[in-house]
Design an enzyme around this catalytic site. Structure first.
Site, short mmCIF file in Angstrom:
data_model
loop_
_atom_site.label_atom_id
_atom_site.label_comp_id
_atom_site.label_asym_id
_atom_site.label_seq_id
_atom_site.Cartn_x
_atom_site.Cartn_y
_atom_site.Cartn_z
N GLU A 88 45.53 37.37 42.23
CA GLU A 88 45.82 37.93 40.92
C GLU A 88 47.10 38.74 41.02
O GLU A 88 47.61 38.99 42.10
CB GLU A 88 44.63 38.76 40.39
CG GLU A 88 44.26 39.93 41.25
CD GLU A 88 42.98 40.64 40.77
OE1 GLU A 88 42.07 39.97 40.27
OE2 GLU A 88 42.93 41.86 40.89
N HIS A 108 41.62 46.05 37.51
CA HIS A 108 41.64 46.38 38.92
C HIS A 108 42.75 47.38 39.20
O HIS A 108 43.84 47.27 38.64
CB HIS A 108 41.93 45.14 39.77
CG HIS A 108 40.70 44.30 40.02
ND1 HIS A 108 40.79 43.07 40.60
CD2 HIS A 108 39.40 44.51 39.78
CE1 HIS A 108 39.57 42.56 40.69
NE2 HIS A 108 38.71 43.41 40.19
#
Lengths: 384, 299
Positions: free
Chosen positions: B216, B254
């Site tokens: 990611e 995140h």
């Protein structure tokens, strides 16, 4: 959590880092009163969460009360890159002999703390890094060891500061490292770190980002929450404990897990739609959390259809389904909802949803089918 | 074969007495994982779903011969829990807990490197690890993982994102492709186990014929993995990087997922991976389809 300059300076002061005497105010009269108390000349500085204040006219030197009145009046209410100035910081003006740069942050590749120090301060460090990378002295610090005085001294010498600044710089850098670690900061930056003609080293600015995960051991950080800038949707989501980022489109997105939420935003784009947001309901999400998420999305007038994408790990499919049903009883959701559930207790979740399925509550088995369905629905309802 | 954990792995659950710990501890046990002990300083001598509770990890290791620990302790206690596990003699520590302060992570990562170099830490903020049919530690729903087939081809999965890890397992199961081990390394700034740690082991694992890597935005872990793959990996690698359309400067959930200063973009990661010969899909489903092509070529 990004601190405003004055909060950063107050934070530094707690760790013994020398900062200018000053006070944060919100009115012109208070600005003058502070300036009268601390003595002229003073600097009037806009307190906003964005760089480039000086160029925008948000930092002014004032020699007397009339000048403070004029500058404070101009700066309060000023729009700096979309941020309206509500607070100004009045501080004693400093004589500057030299300007340096100092910071600590985490080097994620090295898994060590990274200190950066440069004799070329007062400008964007990214510019220095690009144009003259050798002008930045770096030090990698093992968190278990910390920053010793000997290492700090060696680092300062490598940065080629004025020798008069060595003692003051070593002292400030060690305190800045303590502030960074004990204060649970993601970043502590002083730019410029100045050498005064009288030989003292001093933090003229303060840029501090605190780790939001550390608030359990820093109760006082709650006050910084008040000054974080969010759009209304983000404020609403934050108050419900949801991870939300506002985007510009018309498909509301709810997913569990940051990766899946990002992936959902990506796939909506890839099938020709535009996501209105990123919303991660996280692990352990229950009916309450899902209901809150739907409320946040429903309050965004641009949303024409909602895509709920859940893959069950910690979040169980039946809890999610119950959450949707509860939310639909509680809130009048205008936009149709397309749901894709898989993973832990997915069958139970799908069974609960099947009892409530309609034109405005559609279940699809795959991410791609769900994305295509939700984008088509959103477009039918005027999404563009 | 599998990497890190297999049917012989005996696991302690630190936090087994809590609601999440007991739920997933029981699920892991039902999957077939050897869940041999839980720990709680004040509940020694009791049981949770038939699993004995010891006061400390050291005692649990002594009594059960456990080699792994799974931590469900709330974030403020994680730093101490990790050190207790290492000092107690565990070799593989999985931290599921999210919200651990970055300074704690940096500290215990380096402390383990120095004082317990043989200890492998996975997480924090990760879904755990599953070697399908053998061992499942953490929060992955075991039924979505297909067991490896004898003689292969089987896939090893490593992922930074929890739910995308499940997604990958699911995509492969739909395509009838077995998985040797699936490791969720987590999305935090200082992950104990990296892409490279896993890819190195998959390359050496005879049961693994192809590797799926799910990244990611943010940081440079994918780029570093790309360099490693280019120089060291002979097995085919398929990848997906989440956050292609993420706006710069915004943290996407995140702590690690942020594009800053033009660095850490999905495009840059994709480019680096493709330059290393990795096939990169636009979404998890497309990556699954690419893996089917790869696996068909290996049959």
């Amino acid at each position: 959590m990004d601190l405003l300059e004055y909060q950063g300076k107050q934070f530094f002061a707690r760790y013994g880092i020398p900062v200018s005497d000053g006070e944060a105010v919100t009115t012109v009269d208070d600005a003058v009163a502070v300036a009268d108390r601390i003595g002229y000349p003073v600097v009037v500085k806009a307190q906003v969460h964005v760089g480039g204040r000086g160029k925008a006219g948000g930092v002014k030197l004032a020699d007397d009360a009339d000048a403070v009145r004029e500058h404070a009046g101009n700066i309060l209410g000023l729009d700096i890159k979309g941020h309206i100035v509500r607070t100004i910081w009045i501080e004693v003006a400093s004589d500057i002999a030299e300007e340096y740069y100092a910071s600590f942050t985490l080097d994620r590749s090295a898994k060590k703390h990274l200190g950066m120090l440069s004799a070329e301060g007062g400008v964007e460090i990214e510019t220095v890094a690009e144009e003259n990378p050798d002008a930045i002295a770096k030090i990698w610090i093992d968190p278990v060891d910390g920053l010793s005085e000997a290492d700090a001294r060696d680092w300062v010498e490598r940065a080629n500061l004025n020798p008069d600044a060595t003692e003051g710089a070593v002292d400030i850098l060690r305190k800045l490292y303590t502030a960074y670690t004990e204060g649970d900061a993601d970043l502590t930056e002083i730019n410029p770190l100045i050498l005064k003609p009288t030989g003292e080293v001093h933090a003229l600015d303060a840029k501090v980002t605190l780790d939001g995960n550390s608030t359990f051991r820093h109760e006082d950080y709650a006050e910084y929450e008040q000054t974080q800038v969010r759009d209304e949707r983000e404020e609403d989501a934050h108050s419900k404990g949801l991870q939300y980022v506002g985007l510009d489109g018309y498909v509301g997105v709810i997913a569990n897990g940051a990766g899946l939420a990002m992936s959902t935003v990506d796939i909506v784009n890839q099938v020709g739609g535009k996501p209105a947001n990123f919303l991660d309901i996280g692990g352990g999400a229950n009916a309450e959390v899902m209901a809150g998420a739907l409320e946040v999305i429903n309050n965004d007038p641009k949303v024409k259809a909602i895509f709920i994408n859940i893959f069950g790990g910690i979040t169980k499919g039946d809890e999610v389904a119950n959450g949707i049903v509860t939310a639909l009883e509680r809130v009048d959701i205008d936009a149709p909802i397309v749901i894709r559930i898989d993973g832990t207790n997915a069958d139970e979740g799908r069974a609960i949803l099947a009892e409530h399925e309609s034109d405005s509550l559609i279940s699809k088995p795959t991410m791609v089918e769900a994305a295509e369905t939700v984008v088509a629905l959103a477009k039918e309802r005027g999404g563009q | 074969m599998a990497i890190f954990v297999d049917s012989s792995t005996k696991v302690i659950y630190q936090g087994l007495t809590g609601s999440q710990g007991s739920f997933y501890g029981q699920r892991n046990a039902e999957y077939g994982t050897q869940v041999v002990a839980g720990t709680h300083p004040k509940k020694a001598g009791t049981e949770v779903n038939g699993v004995p509770i010891y006061a400390t990890v050291a005692e649990a290791v002594k009594e059960t011969g456990a080699t792994a620990s799974c931590i469900f302790i709330p974030a403020p206690g994680v730093k101490d829990a990790v050190m207790e596990a290492a000092e107690g003699g565990v070799e593989f520590i999985v931290v599921i807990t999210e919200g651990v302060p970055a300074h704690d992570e940096a500290w215990f990562y380096n402390k383990l490197q120095r004082d317990f170099p043989n200890v492998q830490l996975l997480g924090p903020n990760c879904p755990g690890i599953i070697s399908p049919g053998k061992c499942n530690i953490g929060i992955t729903a075991g039924e979505i993982a297909k067991e490896p087939s004898e003689g292969g081809p089987n896939v090893g999965i490593v992922s930074r994102s929890g739910t995308l890890t499940y997604q990958a397992l699911y995509e492969l199961k739909l395509k009838d492709i077995g998985v040797s081990t699936c490791v969720g390394i987590g999305g935090d700034p200082v992950p104990g186990t990296t892409f490279i740690d896993c890819i190195e082991r998959f390359e050496a694992d005879p049961e693994t014929q192809a590797i799926m890597m799910i990244g990611e935005i943010g940081g440079s872990a994918e780029e570093e993995a790309a360099d490693y793959i280019k120089a060291n990996v002979s097995k085919p690698v398929v990848s997906y990087v989440a956050g292609v359309t993420a706006p710069p400067g915004k943290k996407m959930g995140h702590a690690g997922a942020i594009v800053s200063g033009g660095k850490g973009t999905a495009a840059a990661k994709r480019e680096a991976l493709e330059a290393a010969g990795v096939k990169v899909g636009n979404n998890p489903t497309e990556a699954g389809a690419l893996m089917v092509e790869v696996v068909d070529g290996l049959r």
